[in-house]
Write an enzyme that holds these catalytic residues in place. Structure first.
Site, PDB file in Angstrom:
ATOM      1  N   HIS A   1     -13.678  10.838  13.598  1.00 12.20           N
ATOM      2  CA  HIS A   1     -13.445   9.801  12.574  1.00 12.20           C
ATOM      3  C   HIS A   1     -11.931   9.697  12.381  1.00 12.20           C
ATOM      4  O   HIS A   1     -11.213   9.309  13.297  1.00 12.20           O
ATOM      5  CB  HIS A   1     -14.226  10.211  11.319  1.00 12.20           C
ATOM      6  CG  HIS A   1     -14.286   9.187  10.230  1.00 12.20           C
ATOM      7  ND1 HIS A   1     -13.921   7.884  10.397  1.00 12.20           N
ATOM      8  CD2 HIS A   1     -14.696   9.288   8.929  1.00 12.20           C
ATOM      9  CE1 HIS A   1     -14.099   7.226   9.253  1.00 12.20           C
ATOM     10  NE2 HIS A   1     -14.559   8.058   8.352  1.00 12.20           N
TER      11      HIS A   1
ATOM     12  N   ASP B   1      -7.309   3.805  15.984  1.00  6.78           N
ATOM     13  CA  ASP B   1      -6.584   5.061  16.182  1.00  6.78           C
ATOM     14  C   ASP B   1      -5.794   5.099  17.481  1.00  6.78           C
ATOM     15  O   ASP B   1      -4.944   5.966  17.662  1.00  6.78           O
ATOM     16  CB  ASP B   1      -7.568   6.235  16.165  1.00  6.78           C
ATOM     17  CG  ASP B   1      -8.116   6.453  14.774  1.00  6.78           C
ATOM     18  OD1 ASP B   1      -7.336   6.343  13.830  1.00  6.78           O
ATOM     19  OD2 ASP B   1      -9.320   6.709  14.644  1.00  6.78           O
TER      20      ASP B   1
ATOM     21  N   HIS C   1     -16.476   2.680  19.362  1.00  2.00           N
ATOM     22  CA  HIS C   1     -16.713   2.551  17.925  1.00  2.00           C
ATOM     23  C   HIS C   1     -18.193   2.299  17.712  1.00  2.00           C
ATOM     24  O   HIS C   1     -18.829   1.612  18.510  1.00  2.00           O
ATOM     25  CB  HIS C   1     -15.899   1.378  17.358  1.00  2.00           C
ATOM     26  CG  HIS C   1     -15.732   1.445  15.883  1.00  2.00           C
ATOM     27  ND1 HIS C   1     -16.674   0.970  15.014  1.00  2.00           N
ATOM     28  CD2 HIS C   1     -14.742   1.976  15.128  1.00  2.00           C
ATOM     29  CE1 HIS C   1     -16.254   1.186  13.773  1.00  2.00           C
ATOM     30  NE2 HIS C   1     -15.099   1.795  13.815  1.00  2.00           N
TER      31      HIS C   1
HETATM   32  N1  ACO Z   1     -14.942   8.039  25.834  1.00  2.00           N
HETATM   33  C1  ACO Z   1     -15.865   8.094  26.813  1.00  2.00           C
HETATM   34  N2  ACO Z   1     -17.144   7.724  26.645  1.00  2.00           N
HETATM   35  C2  ACO Z   1     -17.497   7.300  25.432  1.00  2.00           C
HETATM   36  C3  ACO Z   1     -16.578   7.212  24.367  1.00  2.00           C
HETATM   37  C4  ACO Z   1     -15.264   7.602  24.603  1.00  2.00           C
HETATM   38  N3  ACO Z   1     -14.357   7.539  23.631  1.00  2.00           N
HETATM   39  N4  ACO Z   1     -17.211   6.743  23.260  1.00  2.00           N
HETATM   40  C5  ACO Z   1     -18.490   6.543  23.626  1.00  2.00           C
HETATM   41  N5  ACO Z   1     -18.662   6.876  24.934  1.00  2.00           N
HETATM   42  C6  ACO Z   1     -19.895   6.733  25.718  1.00  2.00           C
HETATM   43  C7  ACO Z   1     -20.915   7.784  25.323  1.00  2.00           C
HETATM   44  O1  ACO Z   1     -20.785   8.955  26.081  1.00  2.00           O
HETATM   45  C8  ACO Z   1     -22.202   7.050  25.572  1.00  2.00           C
HETATM   46  O2  ACO Z   1     -22.426   7.043  26.981  1.00  2.00           O
HETATM   47  P1  ACO Z   1     -23.933   7.181  27.550  1.00  2.00           P
HETATM   48  O3  ACO Z   1     -24.622   5.936  27.099  1.00  2.00           O
HETATM   49  O4  ACO Z   1     -23.766   7.296  29.022  1.00  2.00           O
HETATM   50  O5  ACO Z   1     -24.501   8.430  26.921  1.00  2.00           O
HETATM   51  C9  ACO Z   1     -21.892   5.609  25.187  1.00  2.00           C
HETATM   52  O6  ACO Z   1     -20.481   5.477  25.379  1.00  2.00           O
HETATM   53  C10 ACO Z   1     -22.251   5.256  23.759  1.00  2.00           C
HETATM   54  O7  ACO Z   1     -21.540   6.132  22.897  1.00  2.00           O
HETATM   55  P2  ACO Z   1     -22.119   6.824  21.609  1.00  2.00           P
HETATM   56  O8  ACO Z   1     -21.581   8.216  21.532  1.00  2.00           O
HETATM   57  O9  ACO Z   1     -23.609   6.634  21.545  1.00  2.00           O
HETATM   58  O10 ACO Z   1     -21.461   5.933  20.495  1.00  2.00           O
HETATM   59  P3  ACO Z   1     -21.372   6.304  18.964  1.00  2.00           P
HETATM   60  O11 ACO Z   1     -21.503   5.008  18.238  1.00  2.00           O
HETATM   61  O12 ACO Z   1     -22.309   7.378  18.579  1.00  2.00           O
HETATM   62  O13 ACO Z   1     -19.912   6.901  18.824  1.00  2.00           O
HETATM   63  C11 ACO Z   1     -17.628   7.148  18.406  1.00  2.00           C
HETATM   64  C12 ACO Z   1     -18.828   6.215  18.298  1.00  2.00           C
HETATM   65  C13 ACO Z   1     -17.901   8.445  17.648  1.00  2.00           C
HETATM   66  C14 ACO Z   1     -16.435   6.448  17.743  1.00  2.00           C
HETATM   67  C15 ACO Z   1     -17.335   7.429  19.893  1.00  2.00           C
HETATM   68  O14 ACO Z   1     -17.059   6.225  20.572  1.00  2.00           O
HETATM   69  C16 ACO Z   1     -16.172   8.419  20.084  1.00  2.00           C
HETATM   70  O15 ACO Z   1     -16.396   9.628  20.008  1.00  2.00           O
HETATM   71  N6  ACO Z   1     -14.925   7.897  20.316  1.00  2.00           N
HETATM   72  C17 ACO Z   1     -13.782   8.766  20.431  1.00  2.00           C
HETATM   73  C18 ACO Z   1     -13.314   9.217  19.072  1.00  2.00           C
HETATM   74  C19 ACO Z   1     -12.630   8.106  18.295  1.00  2.00           C
HETATM   75  O16 ACO Z   1     -11.783   7.387  18.810  1.00  2.00           O
HETATM   76  N7  ACO Z   1     -13.006   7.998  17.023  1.00  2.00           N
HETATM   77  C20 ACO Z   1     -12.396   7.038  16.109  1.00  2.00           C
HETATM   78  C21 ACO Z   1     -13.404   6.032  15.644  1.00  2.00           C
HETATM   79  S1  ACO Z   1     -12.628   4.797  14.676  1.00  2.00           S
HETATM   80  C22 ACO Z   1     -12.426   5.510  13.187  1.00  2.00           C
HETATM   81  O17 ACO Z   1     -13.100   6.413  12.761  1.00  2.00           O
HETATM   82  C23 ACO Z   1     -11.347   4.986  12.436  1.00  2.00           C
END
Ligand code: ACO
Length: 435
Positions: free
Chosen positions: A274, A369, A313
């Protein structure tokens, strides 16, 4: 056609009509009430149907008029106003007023609000002593969470959460004191004396002064950097029902006071998935180290070894509009500070990722971010303090949502259901019989 869902329970052949209701957009925010599912029973002694939705992937927990996101189209608005217009024309305190009160302030209202906030920026001297107890390398976010929780003991009247005037007083205090606590946490970590608030400076300028003032008699913030910080604060003011806001609403729903509720929200924000993500983005860019090492890094991300921090996201399945604003604003900062060498790596990383099927097919775009950390670092903020910089403006969103929750007659203490998957009833086994 009636606005309803006809459900036939194939276990019993029974038919149910579930009303469909709407938010303000008929094609975005149509819903059924979870409680309506309860009348669907496989047998008369059934509890009734639950909806199972881990991580609230498709569950609305409230009705809210604060912020609106259309993740597919990359839209963010506060109280109806597009984020792009606010970033261009407003400043943080005006936007905070909008978020908290629902309307842009009239000139006299804005002057009164700025005066109120400016005159609540000081913290009790005992808070300073409390903060001195932290170890020099304490993470500033841990310090912020604990110190905000400690404010609860200084303002016992804050427990009177149902009295609007008392509630507003705590809102003013929290908006005003967070930058002071954040700056004190930083100065403590580097062993520098605390700088008291300067009432002649604006909200962002005063924060820069409390962070960076050294031997000058008077700290004069650089105009561009003060403006950029205002924009960064505007972009982070609210983001509807994210993890930290949900924590604020959940803790606040037990009628805990706003200080401990904000501490809980800030704790949720601290996590690397987050508000801790911008700190992780910087660490990732440093680890990559040079443009030629990006393909290797992307390979590891695609193999599932790592996540590309600052990408993806839960709601945006398009470019995060806040990231676009920051990307465009970055050169203004670098004109003043000199270019952050990590920018080249970030821009190339983004280019490669946006052309790669792994990211395209999963609709993974840069989030806020991705660029905020590079800008913060160029402005001289240490990496550890990035999540704190997020918390300072987000407190206005948390408090707006908290007030909305308290005034919403449909809200009660937050208490989700579960699907029990453990043992059926069994008898206690005496120690002598356990092999
Ligand atoms: N890098 C690589 N792969 C990713 C990323 C990433 N940053 N984010 C999602 N994916 C992939 C997942 O592995 C998943 O792949 P799959 O379908 O093969 O299993 C798919 O994309 C869907 O992702 P989920 O994890 O289901 O998406 P979710 O909505 O649960 O997660 C989150 C959202 C937590 C923001 C995620 O994208 C992440 O961890 N990003 C990196 C951390 C980040 O930048 N957070 C800031 C968010 S913005 C904020 O809080 C202000």
């Amino acid at each position: 056609m009636p606005d309803s869902l006809t459900v036939i329970d194939n276990r019993t052949g029974e038919r149910f009509e579930l009303p469909i209701a709407y938010g303000i957009y008929p094609n975005y925010g149509a819903y059924i009430r979870g409680a309506d599912l309860k009348k669907i029973k496989g047998s008369p002694e059934d509890f009734g149907l639950l909806s199972y939705d881990p991580a609230f992937m498709n569950t609305a927990s409230c009705k809210s008029a604060v912020g609106f996101i259309d993740g597919d189209r990359g839209i963010l608005r506060y109280r109806g106003y597009p984020i792009e217009q606010l970033a261009e024309k407003s400043d943080y305190l005006e936007t905070a007023y909008l978020v908290l009160k629902g309307e842009l302030p009239a000139p006299s209202e804005l002057a009164a609000w700025k005066h109120e906030v400016t005159h609540h920026t000081f913290v009790h001297e005992s808070i300073k002593k409390f903060m001195e107890g932290f170890h020099y390398d304490a993470h500033p976010m841990g310090v912020l969470v604990s110190t905000v929780a400690a404010l609860s003991t200084f303002y016992p009247e804050a427990r009177d959460i149902l009295e609007p005037a008392t509630r507003w007083k705590q809102v003013v205090r929290l908006v005003a004191k967070l930058p002071t606590i954040a700056a004190f946490a930083y100065r403590h970590s580097v062993g520098m004396p605390y700088v008291y608030p300067d009432n002649d400076l604006g909200f962002a300028g005063n924060f820069l002064s409390m962070m960076f003032k050294t031997t000058q008699l008077r700290y004069t913030p650089n105009e561009t950097l003060e403006r950029v910080l205002n924009v960064l604060f505007i972009l982070h003011a609210d983001h509807e029902q994210n993890c930290s806001t949900s924590a604020m609403r959940a803790v606040g729903s037990s009628h805990a006071d706003p200080y401990v509720s904000v501490a809980a929200a800030a704790a949720a924000l601290y996590g690397p998935l987050h508000g801790g993500a911008n700190e992780q983005v910087l660490r990732m860019l440093v680890e990559i180290g040079s443009v030629d090492r990006i393909p290797e890094y992307i390979k590891r991300v695609k193999a599932g070894e790592l996540k590309l921090m600052g990408f993806g996201h839960r709601v945006y399945k398009n470019y995060d509009p806040r990231a676009r604003i920051l990307r465009e604003m970055a050169p203004q900062v670098f004109d003043v500070t000199g270019k952050n060498p990590l920018l080249d790596i970030a821009v190339e990383l983004e280019r490669i990722a946006l052309e790669d099927d792994y990211f395209v097919s999963r609709k993974l775009y840069p989030n806020v971010d991705f660029y905020s950390g590079i800008i913060y670092q160029a402005m001289g903020f240490p990496v550890d303090i990035f999540p704190v910089l997020f918390a300072i403006p987000r407190v206005s969103g948390w408090l707006a949502q908290w007030q909305e929750m308290l005034e919403d007659p449909e809200q009660k203490i937050a208490r989700p259901r579960q699907i029990y998957i453990g043992h059926d009833e069994r008898d206690y086994v005496p120690m002598s019989d356990r092999g």
